[in-house]
Design an enzyme around this catalytic site. Structure first.
Site, PDB file in Angstrom:
ATOM      1  N   GLU A 117       3.832 -19.737  36.301  1.00  0.00           N
ATOM      2  CA  GLU A 117       4.712 -20.182  37.394  1.00  0.00           C
ATOM      3  C   GLU A 117       6.178 -20.125  36.962  1.00  0.00           C
ATOM      4  OE1 GLU A 117       5.341 -20.851  40.317  1.00  0.00           O
ATOM      5  OE2 GLU A 117       3.908 -22.156  41.327  1.00  0.00           O
TER       6      GLU A 117
ATOM      7  N   ASP B 270       8.280 -28.140  40.940  1.00  0.00           N
ATOM      8  CA  ASP B 270       9.218 -29.089  41.542  1.00  0.00           C
ATOM      9  C   ASP B 270       8.426 -30.343  41.938  1.00  0.00           C
ATOM     10  OD1 ASP B 270      11.347 -30.243  42.886  1.00  0.00           O
ATOM     11  OD2 ASP B 270      11.539 -28.697  44.395  1.00  0.00           O
TER      12      ASP B 270
ATOM     13  N   VAL C 120      18.082 -24.520  41.124  1.00  0.00           N
ATOM     14  CA  VAL C 120      18.445 -23.444  40.207  1.00  0.00           C
ATOM     15  C   VAL C 120      18.094 -22.074  40.792  1.00  0.00           C
ATOM     16  CG1 VAL C 120      18.333 -24.804  38.080  1.00  0.00           C
ATOM     17  CG2 VAL C 120      16.253 -23.752  38.976  1.00  0.00           C
TER      18      VAL C 120
ATOM     19  N   ASP D 131      14.899 -17.729  43.430  1.00  0.00           N
ATOM     20  CA  ASP D 131      15.794 -17.319  44.513  1.00  0.00           C
ATOM     21  C   ASP D 131      16.412 -18.476  45.272  1.00  0.00           C
ATOM     22  OD1 ASP D 131      13.286 -18.056  45.858  1.00  0.00           O
ATOM     23  OD2 ASP D 131      14.253 -17.250  47.642  1.00  0.00           O
TER      24      ASP D 131
ATOM     25  N   ARG E 290      17.326 -13.395  42.581  1.00  0.00           N
ATOM     26  CA  ARG E 290      16.197 -13.201  41.649  1.00  0.00           C
ATOM     27  C   ARG E 290      16.561 -12.245  40.520  1.00  0.00           C
ATOM     28  NH1 ARG E 290      11.640 -15.504  44.070  1.00  0.00           N
ATOM     29  NH2 ARG E 290      11.468 -15.252  46.324  1.00  0.00           N
TER      30      ARG E 290
HETATM   31  P1  IMP Z   1       6.748 -27.401  44.543  1.00  0.00           P
HETATM   32  O1  IMP Z   1       5.514 -27.179  45.355  1.00  0.00           O
HETATM   33  O2  IMP Z   1       7.654 -28.434  45.159  1.00  0.00           O
HETATM   34  O3  IMP Z   1       6.444 -27.714  43.092  1.00  0.00           O
HETATM   35  O4  IMP Z   1       7.609 -26.071  44.614  1.00  0.00           O
HETATM   36  C1  IMP Z   1       7.340 -24.993  43.789  1.00  0.00           C
HETATM   37  C2  IMP Z   1       7.998 -23.735  44.300  1.00  0.00           C
HETATM   38  O5  IMP Z   1       9.217 -24.012  44.994  1.00  0.00           O
HETATM   39  C3  IMP Z   1       8.381 -22.836  43.136  1.00  0.00           C
HETATM   40  O6  IMP Z   1       7.342 -21.944  42.808  1.00  0.00           O
HETATM   41  C4  IMP Z   1       9.620 -22.140  43.652  1.00  0.00           C
HETATM   42  O7  IMP Z   1       9.271 -20.984  44.370  1.00  0.00           O
HETATM   43  C5  IMP Z   1      10.240 -23.134  44.593  1.00  0.00           C
HETATM   44  N1  IMP Z   1      11.322 -23.913  43.959  1.00  0.00           N
HETATM   45  C6  IMP Z   1      11.308 -25.222  43.593  1.00  0.00           C
HETATM   46  N2  IMP Z   1      12.472 -25.611  43.054  1.00  0.00           N
HETATM   47  C7  IMP Z   1      13.265 -24.508  43.060  1.00  0.00           C
HETATM   48  C8  IMP Z   1      14.611 -24.268  42.595  1.00  0.00           C
HETATM   49  O8  IMP Z   1      15.321 -25.142  42.042  1.00  0.00           O
HETATM   50  N3  IMP Z   1      15.066 -22.991  42.774  1.00  0.00           N
HETATM   51  C9  IMP Z   1      14.339 -22.007  43.355  1.00  0.00           C
HETATM   52  N4  IMP Z   1      13.088 -22.193  43.794  1.00  0.00           N
HETATM   53  C10 IMP Z   1      12.547 -23.430  43.638  1.00  0.00           C
END
Ligand code: IMP
Length: 180
Positions: free
Chosen positions: A102, A106, A157, A163, A169
């Site tokens: 991954e 987040d 970020v 992205d 990217r």
């Molecule tokens: P989660 O389900 O909230 O853990 O989100 C995960 C996905 O959100 C990652 O695989 C990224 O594609 C996107 N994502 C989360 N935080 C960021 C960030 O700071 N920058 C860019 N993409 C992010």
């Protein structure tokens, strides 16, 4: 301070490519030791993981296989919490040692969903390698999250595969938003 603009947002340099490469080299060494005499199947989560996967896999010296799959796209700069369907799940997961690759964890909702779905296919083992982790944003513990490049604070970020609205990217380094 090196600043750039991606679409309407300003970002500043955060992790230089050299720093990222050094960390990935160490993760690779760790995986080579942990999976000695095994043949893991690395599954990259598109799109964000493509550069991390490419650099990580070059550090892997044991036999291995590679596949990619994708989940819902991330819209804008805050997680919607919605998790869509997984597309392109490899069909040779049963009995294999799986390493999910991954870009960033987040809230962890995406990863939790992926882990659950892959576990249903009865792998021999399952671990996750994520380049970045935002511990403060994590909504639930993910036991399988074993290899983490960098723990970062709760900020947005971009770059090195990550992205902002589809852009950035291609940046070699990782940048962080200068304001929330
Ligand atoms: P989660 O389900 O909230 O853990 O989100 C995960 C996905 O959100 C990652 O695989 C990224 O594609 C996107 N994502 C989360 N935080 C960021 C960030 O700071 N920058 C860019 N993409 C992010």
């Amino acid at each position: 301070m090196h600043k750039i603009k991606v679409e309407d947002r300003e970002f500043e340099i955060f992790l230089e490519n050299d720093t990222i490469s050094k960390r990935i080299r160490l993760l690779g060494i760790q995986i080579n030791v942990d999976y000695e005499n095994k043949c893991p199947l690395f599954i990259g989560i598109l799109n964000g993981s493509f550069l991390f996967m490419a650099d990580l896999i070059k550090e892997i010296k044991i036999p291995c296989e590679i596949a990619f799959m994708r989940v819902a796209s991330y819209e804008g700069a805050s997680s919607s919490g919605r998790v869509k369907e997984l597309i392109g799940l490899p069909d040779n997961i049963e009995g294999r040692d799986i390493i999910i690759v991954e870009d960033i964890v987040d809230t962890g909702l995406t990863l939790t969903h992926i882990v659950k779905t892959i576990k249903e296919k009865n792998p021999s083992s399952l671990k996750v390698a994520s380049l970045l982790l935002k511990p403060a944003a994590l909504k639930q513990e993910i036991e399988e999250l074993y290899y983490v490049g960098f723990e970062i604070s709760n900020e947005f970020v971009v770059g090195y595969g990550l992205d902002y609205n589809g852009l950035g990217r291609n940046l070699t380094d990782i940048y962080r938003a200068t304001e929330a």
